[in-house]
Design a protein around this motif. Sequence first.
Motif, short mmCIF file in Angstrom:
data_model
loop_
_atom_site.label_atom_id
_atom_site.label_comp_id
_atom_site.label_asym_id
_atom_site.label_seq_id
_atom_site.Cartn_x
_atom_site.Cartn_y
_atom_site.Cartn_z
N PRO A 139 0.26 -1.03 -0.32
CA PRO A 139 0.34 0.12 -0.16
C PRO A 139 0.72 1.00 0.04
CG PRO A 139 -0.35 -1.61 1.35
CD PRO A 139 0.11 -2.06 1.40
N MET A 140 1.95 1.16 0.89
CA MET A 140 2.77 2.63 0.68
C MET A 140 2.89 3.02 -0.60
SD MET A 140 4.33 4.30 2.93
CE MET A 140 5.99 5.25 3.80
N PHE A 141 3.84 1.95 -1.15
CA PHE A 141 4.50 2.11 -2.76
C PHE A 141 3.74 1.99 -3.60
CE2 PHE A 141 5.71 0.67 -6.64
CZ PHE A 141 7.28 1.49 -6.71
N ALA A 142 2.31 1.54 -3.50
CA ALA A 142 1.21 2.21 -4.05
C ALA A 142 0.51 3.27 -3.84
CB ALA A 142 0.26 1.13 -4.24
N VAL A 143 0.22 4.31 -2.79
CA VAL A 143 0.02 5.19 -3.17
C VAL A 143 1.21 6.27 -2.87
CG1 VAL A 143 0.48 5.57 -0.47
CG2 VAL A 143 -1.71 6.87 -1.60
N SER A 144 2.38 6.31 -2.65
CA SER A 144 2.81 6.82 -2.70
C SER A 144 4.55 6.91 -3.89
CB SER A 144 4.47 6.65 -1.07
OG SER A 144 3.91 7.08 -0.06
N TRP A 145 4.75 6.27 -4.94
CA TRP A 145 4.78 6.44 -5.79
C TRP A 145 4.47 6.27 -7.23
CZ3 TRP A 145 6.86 3.55 -9.69
CH2 TRP A 145 8.13 3.79 -10.92
N LEU A 146 3.88 4.95 -7.27
CA LEU A 146 3.07 4.28 -8.80
C LEU A 146 1.83 5.07 -8.73
CD1 LEU A 146 2.90 2.04 -10.34
CD2 LEU A 146 1.57 0.38 -8.78
N MET A 147 1.15 5.88 -7.42
CA MET A 147 -0.19 6.48 -8.15
C MET A 147 -0.34 7.70 -8.74
SD MET A 147 -2.90 4.48 -8.33
CE MET A 147 -4.12 5.92 -7.84
N PRO A 148 1.01 8.29 -7.93
CA PRO A 148 1.28 9.78 -8.76
C PRO A 148 2.34 9.56 -10.55
CG PRO A 148 1.95 9.34 -6.65
CD PRO A 148 1.58 7.89 -6.75
N ARG A 149 2.01 8.42 -10.56
CA ARG A 149 3.31 8.53 -11.76
C ARG A 149 2.18 7.93 -12.98
NH1 ARG A 149 6.97 8.39 -8.72
NH2 ARG A 149 8.71 9.13 -9.07
N ASP A 165 -2.95 -17.73 -13.90
CA ASP A 165 -4.03 -16.88 -13.99
C ASP A 165 -4.18 -16.32 -12.45
OD1 ASP A 165 -3.52 -19.28 -11.14
OD2 ASP A 165 -5.72 -20.35 -11.66
N GLY A 166 -3.10 -14.99 -12.27
CA GLY A 166 -3.07 -14.73 -11.45
C GLY A 166 -2.69 -13.11 -11.41
N ILE A 167 -1.19 -13.38 -10.21
CA ILE A 167 -0.35 -12.02 -10.59
C ILE A 167 0.32 -11.31 -11.60
CG2 ILE A 167 0.50 -10.50 -8.72
CD1 ILE A 167 -1.73 -10.82 -7.59
N ASP A 168 0.27 -10.72 -12.22
CA ASP A 168 1.05 -11.23 -13.41
C ASP A 168 2.63 -9.94 -12.62
OD1 ASP A 168 -0.35 -11.64 -15.41
OD2 ASP A 168 -1.58 -9.62 -15.01
N VAL A 169 2.90 -8.68 -11.99
CA VAL A 169 3.65 -8.45 -11.65
C VAL A 169 3.82 -7.77 -10.12
CG1 VAL A 169 4.97 -5.94 -12.05
CG2 VAL A 169 3.96 -7.10 -14.00
N ALA A 170 4.95 -8.19 -9.39
CA ALA A 170 4.94 -8.06 -8.00
C ALA A 170 6.26 -7.16 -7.79
CB ALA A 170 5.15 -9.31 -7.25
N ILE A 171 5.72 -5.84 -7.08
CA ILE A 171 6.71 -5.11 -6.48
C ILE A 171 7.47 -5.24 -5.32
CG2 ILE A 171 7.21 -2.20 -6.68
CD1 ILE A 171 5.19 -2.22 -8.97
N ARG A 172 7.79 -5.48 -4.76
CA ARG A 172 8.54 -5.53 -3.23
C ARG A 172 9.39 -4.80 -3.07
NH1 ARG A 172 3.73 -6.35 -3.20
NH2 ARG A 172 2.93 -8.39 -2.06
N TYR A 173 10.24 -4.80 -1.83
CA TYR A 173 11.48 -4.17 -1.40
C TYR A 173 12.44 -5.46 -0.67
CZ TYR A 173 14.67 -2.00 1.49
OH TYR A 173 16.46 -1.93 2.44
N GLY A 174 13.66 -5.66 -1.56
CA GLY A 174 14.79 -6.61 -0.83
C GLY A 174 15.52 -6.38 -1.84
N ASN A 175 16.73 -7.22 -1.97
CA ASN A 175 17.76 -7.51 -2.62
C ASN A 175 17.86 -7.94 -4.36
OD1 ASN A 175 17.86 -10.07 -2.23
ND2 ASN A 175 19.20 -10.02 -0.89
N GLY A 176 16.42 -8.95 -4.61
CA GLY A 176 16.07 -8.89 -5.69
C GLY A 176 16.31 -10.76 -6.24
#
Length: 258
Positions: free
Chosen positions: A103-113, A140-151
């Motif tokens: 939710p933090m990433f969605a509202v702070s970074w993704l939505m404004p773009r 048949d579900g999530i296509d892309v996931a955005i998470r914090y980490g080292n990858g």
Amino acid sequence: MEWRHLPPLSGLRAFAAFAETGNVVAAGDALGVSHAAISQQLRSLETHLDVALLDRSGRSLALTDAGVVLSRALRSGFGGMIEAVEEITGLRDARPLHISTTPMFAVSWLMPRLPAFRAKYPDADLMLDPTPEVIALSADGIDVAIRYGNGNWPGMEAHMLLRSPMVVVAAPALVGADEMPSVDDLADLPWLEELGVSEGNNWLRRHGVSRGMTRGQTKVPGNLLLDGARDGQGVVVTVRAFVERDIAAGRLRALYRR
């Protein structure tokens, strides 16, 4: 491939729908049949395999260990079939791109773009799923996931999207606008933290404050965290890129870099 070992597809489909939804009513709705038909198919499948797939000892049905093994295989198998059908029929192009993020990433970074994205791709359909939970990608579900980490996530193709330091911020109404509060002083202030994380206490202890927070903390969904910080309700540890505009506008003070 030993086709004769394969149970009737109707039973496998009913079991896969039950494993995905968690109950026979929802499984029936997903397949367009009655819950009684789902129950019958589940029992027929267990009889055919001579293996208990469901634990019926509690108030609700639960998967046995064997059921978990089969459900994982069916999710992958049916998911692949659905993806192939959608690709050859063009349905995949019509399906929204399903994005899971915090939710933090969605509202702070993704939505404004999104307005800029929409201007460039006006016909693209998106489905945003903000959740702090780690969600499994599937055909048949999530296509892309955005998470914090080292990858370094086994089995996943990961790309760096954003690199930013972490900062401790607070509203001038809470910490003043002049002298920088010490780390000890911050420990005596209220803190805000996103549900499911312990960034504040971890930061304090790394900086020598073994007692952690003394005034308590408030756990909130990520999309409410910065609103509370701007209102002076607490100190927050967050990604600097999320609060650049607030810092520039004076709504928040950058106190320490993590």
